[in-house]
Scaffold this active site. Structure first.
Site, PDB file in Angstrom:
ATOM      1  N   HIS A 130      40.211  89.749 130.809  1.00  0.00           N
ATOM      2  CA  HIS A 130      39.226  90.031 129.782  1.00  0.00           C
ATOM      3  C   HIS A 130      37.777  90.223 130.456  1.00  0.00           C
ATOM      4  O   HIS A 130      36.969  89.272 130.173  1.00  0.00           O
ATOM      5  CB  HIS A 130      39.478  88.686 128.551  1.00  0.00           C
ATOM      6  CG  HIS A 130      38.882  89.161 127.326  1.00  0.00           C
ATOM      7  ND1 HIS A 130      39.550  89.047 126.157  1.00  0.00           N
ATOM      8  CD2 HIS A 130      37.617  89.566 127.205  1.00  0.00           C
ATOM      9  CE1 HIS A 130      38.688  89.496 125.273  1.00  0.00           C
ATOM     10  NE2 HIS A 130      37.423  89.698 125.654  1.00  0.00           N
ATOM     11  N   GLU A 175      41.100  95.504 126.418  1.00  0.00           N
ATOM     12  CA  GLU A 175      40.222  96.533 125.906  1.00  0.00           C
ATOM     13  C   GLU A 175      39.574  97.103 127.343  1.00  0.00           C
ATOM     14  O   GLU A 175      38.492  97.105 127.500  1.00  0.00           O
ATOM     15  CB  GLU A 175      39.091  95.982 125.286  1.00  0.00           C
ATOM     16  CG  GLU A 175      39.239  95.331 124.053  1.00  0.00           C
ATOM     17  CD  GLU A 175      38.097  94.717 122.946  1.00  0.00           C
ATOM     18  OE1 GLU A 175      37.280  94.856 123.588  1.00  0.00           O
ATOM     19  OE2 GLU A 175      38.511  94.643 121.785  1.00  0.00           O
ATOM     20  N   GLU A 384      42.996  91.695 117.844  1.00  0.00           N
ATOM     21  CA  GLU A 384      41.724  91.191 117.453  1.00  0.00           C
ATOM     22  C   GLU A 384      40.909  91.996 116.283  1.00  0.00           C
ATOM     23  O   GLU A 384      41.334  93.066 115.976  1.00  0.00           O
ATOM     24  CB  GLU A 384      40.255  91.632 118.827  1.00  0.00           C
ATOM     25  CG  GLU A 384      40.646  90.654 119.752  1.00  0.00           C
ATOM     26  CD  GLU A 384      39.399  90.789 121.027  1.00  0.00           C
ATOM     27  OE1 GLU A 384      38.391  91.516 120.444  1.00  0.00           O
ATOM     28  OE2 GLU A 384      39.770  90.593 121.938  1.00  0.00           O
TER      29      GLU A 384
HETATM   30  O1  IFM Z   1      33.807  89.376 121.636  1.00  0.00           O
HETATM   31  C1  IFM Z   1      34.401  90.483 121.886  1.00  0.00           C
HETATM   32  C2  IFM Z   1      35.760  90.247 122.624  1.00  0.00           C
HETATM   33  O2  IFM Z   1      35.493  89.859 123.811  1.00  0.00           O
HETATM   34  C3  IFM Z   1      36.459  91.873 122.791  1.00  0.00           C
HETATM   35  N1  IFM Z   1      36.499  92.127 121.712  1.00  0.00           N
HETATM   36  C4  IFM Z   1      35.394  92.187 120.733  1.00  0.00           C
HETATM   37  C5  IFM Z   1      34.797  91.284 120.741  1.00  0.00           C
HETATM   38  C6  IFM Z   1      33.561  91.223 119.514  1.00  0.00           C
HETATM   39  O3  IFM Z   1      32.685  92.196 120.254  1.00  0.00           O
END
Ligand code: IFM
Length: 483
Positions: A130, A175, A384
């Protein structure tokens, strides 16, 4: 009736299918702290946070939510909320400092965390990467260097050595769009580079690392559930009759969604994407056999959804929000989107400047299922989804975060809508369990369903957390009319 009332009536609820996971997520650098303890060395985010102007208020992850020391209490909170699963990431710089040999103390932290979760009846959902590459590997070229993909595979295997007996679900990357384009091309995230070719190389090498790790883990244990998490969007033309706007939407879809989906699910880059970006450095880094590795079959795709994009070849009258707050100049993360303009639709926005559009989640899941996960027989989950708002602590100590509560419930409703129309969705993870370090925004933006007082490290479950607790307890959502 409100979501906080004692019992929803049977007629006023929408139930989640059996086996649907209701969880929450967080990531190592954003919550752990203990940046210089237990043998951990710098990641690119430690280094980037020291760059003047890179992170708002010069915040960093040195202490964050101090989860490294408070993980037992945090797992107890997760248990109180009733979470079915907790999605966390491991820190490469803690497990293999400087990208070198395994650090037993670092591994031990995750081992204890996993035991605590299992003891609380919570499924540990592990994400290997991450965004926190060891800084020493960045100094050898980072993700723009092909070798990093092989180092990532080795790191994945080290964690499997330690946790493979207890962790069944492994996500390689979170991501990769952010850890390539936003980080190596846009410069808004660590390592802060602004180089189109480096961003494309990073995207390709991240996927190569993903494929190598999936192959190696699968060889170790064919029963593991292996996957990747992508942040995806709906790219819509402002004027669907305008060729310029349609082309803008095609480009953003290509350079945001399909740049990852096609190699992973179809073993190729789409022709239109190659025409747009192939000559900017992508073709130079693709080696024979790479796409076969990248498209190694997976078991689960996690979709992270926050907002859609409304794009045009014409500029908006007013600038659309949502950019990083950095004082350093940044550039567009998209390698080839000159002349593409981002518009607002007049929808409500979170304090990130992101438009709130729950139905976009239904639409996105349907598309991903039809075009990618469905034909491949891959499980689809939302790994998420969440919202930052300026929370206030009431005199009674409670946090009445009405907007976040509505955000959470409406997005859960959109998932049930997707399921109703035939898209199998297997889980949802709210982002985030705790307020935390929001990258270039530092501690300025709060996404948590649990408030963190950064002075005292006190945790308080917000109303959104209490609402989620009830949803999880009943495995049901009150129908919109009943909220
Ligand atoms: O905080 C981030 C996360 O680390 C990855 N996805 C989006 C979230 C909000 O911006």
């Amino acid at each position: 009736m409100t979501i906080l009332d004692p019992e929803p009536t049977a007629t006023a609820v929408r139930r989640f299918p059996d086996g649907f996971l209701l969880g929450a997520a967080a990531a190592a650098y954003q919550i752990e702290g203990a940046a210089h303890e237990g043998g951990r060395t710098d990641s690119i985010w430690d280094a980037f946070s020291r760059v003047p102007g890179a992170v708002i208020n010069a915040d960093n992850g040195d202490v964050a939510c101090d989860h490294y020391h408070r993980y037992r209490d945090d797992v107890a909170l997760m248990k109180e909320l009733g979470l079915n699963a907790y999605r966390f990431s491991t820190s490469w710089a803690r497990v293999r400092p400087d990208g070198g040999p395994v650090n037993p103390e670092g591994v031990d932290f995750y081992s204890r965390l996993v035991d605590e979760l299992l003891g609380a009846g919570i499924v540990p959902w592990l994400t290997l990467y991450h965004w926190d590459l060891p800084q020493a590997l960045e100094e050898r070229g980072g993700w723009a260097n092909r070798d990093t993909a092989y180092r990532f595979r080795d790191y994945a295997l080290s964690l499997h050595d330690a946790l493979g007996d207890r962790v069944d679900i492994w996500t390689t990357l979170n991501e990769p769009w952010c850890s390539s384009f936003l980080s190596y091309t846009g410069g808004a995230h660590a390592p802060g580079r602004q180089d189109v070719a480096a961003g494309l190389a990073a995207a390709h090498h991240l996927m190569l690392g993903h494929g190598l790790a999936v192959q190696a883990l699968r060889e170790r244990d064919p029963s593991l559930e292996l996957g990747i998490t992508l942040n995806l969007t709906n790219a819509k033309p402002v004027d669907p009759t305008s060729p310029g706007d349609l082309d803008a939407a095609r480009r953003i879809d290509g350079q945001f969604n399909r740049v990852f989906l096609d190699p992973i699910f179809r073993g190729h880059y789409a022709g239109d994407l190659l025409a747009d970006v192939g000559h900017l450095g992508l073709r130079d880094v693709i080696r024979p056999g790479d796409l076969e590795i990248i498209s190694t079959p997976i078991d689960a795709l996690g979709v992270n959804y926050y907002h859609g994009e409304f794009v045009s070849s014409l500029p908006p009258e007013e600038r659309h929000g949502g950019e990083a707050p950095t004082e350093r100049p940044t550039r567009s993360p998209f390698p080839a989107a000159e002349g593409v303009h981002f518009h607002a639709r007049g929808l409500p926005q979170t304090v990130m400047g992101w438009e709130v559009e729950p139905d976009g989640l239904r639409e996105l899941l349907g598309r991903v299922h039809r075009e990618y996960t469905g034909p491949a027989g891959v499980r689809l989950l939302v790994t998420e989804n969440g919202a930052a708002y300026d929370d206030e602590v009431s005199p009674d100590g409670a946090i009445h975060d009405v907007e976040r509560t509505e955000f959470l419930l409406s997005h859960l409703g959109a998932i049930l809508d997707a399921i109703d129309e035939g898209t199998p969705v297997h889980g949802y993870f709210y982002w985030s369990i705790l307020d935390n370090f929001e990258w270039a925004w530092g501690y300025d933006k709060r996404f948590g369903i649990v408030r963190v007082d950064y002075d005292t490290q006190e945790r308080t479950i917000k109303d959104s957390g209490l609402a989620y607790q009830r949803v999880i307890r009943h495995r049901a959502l009150p129908a919109a009319s009943a909220r």
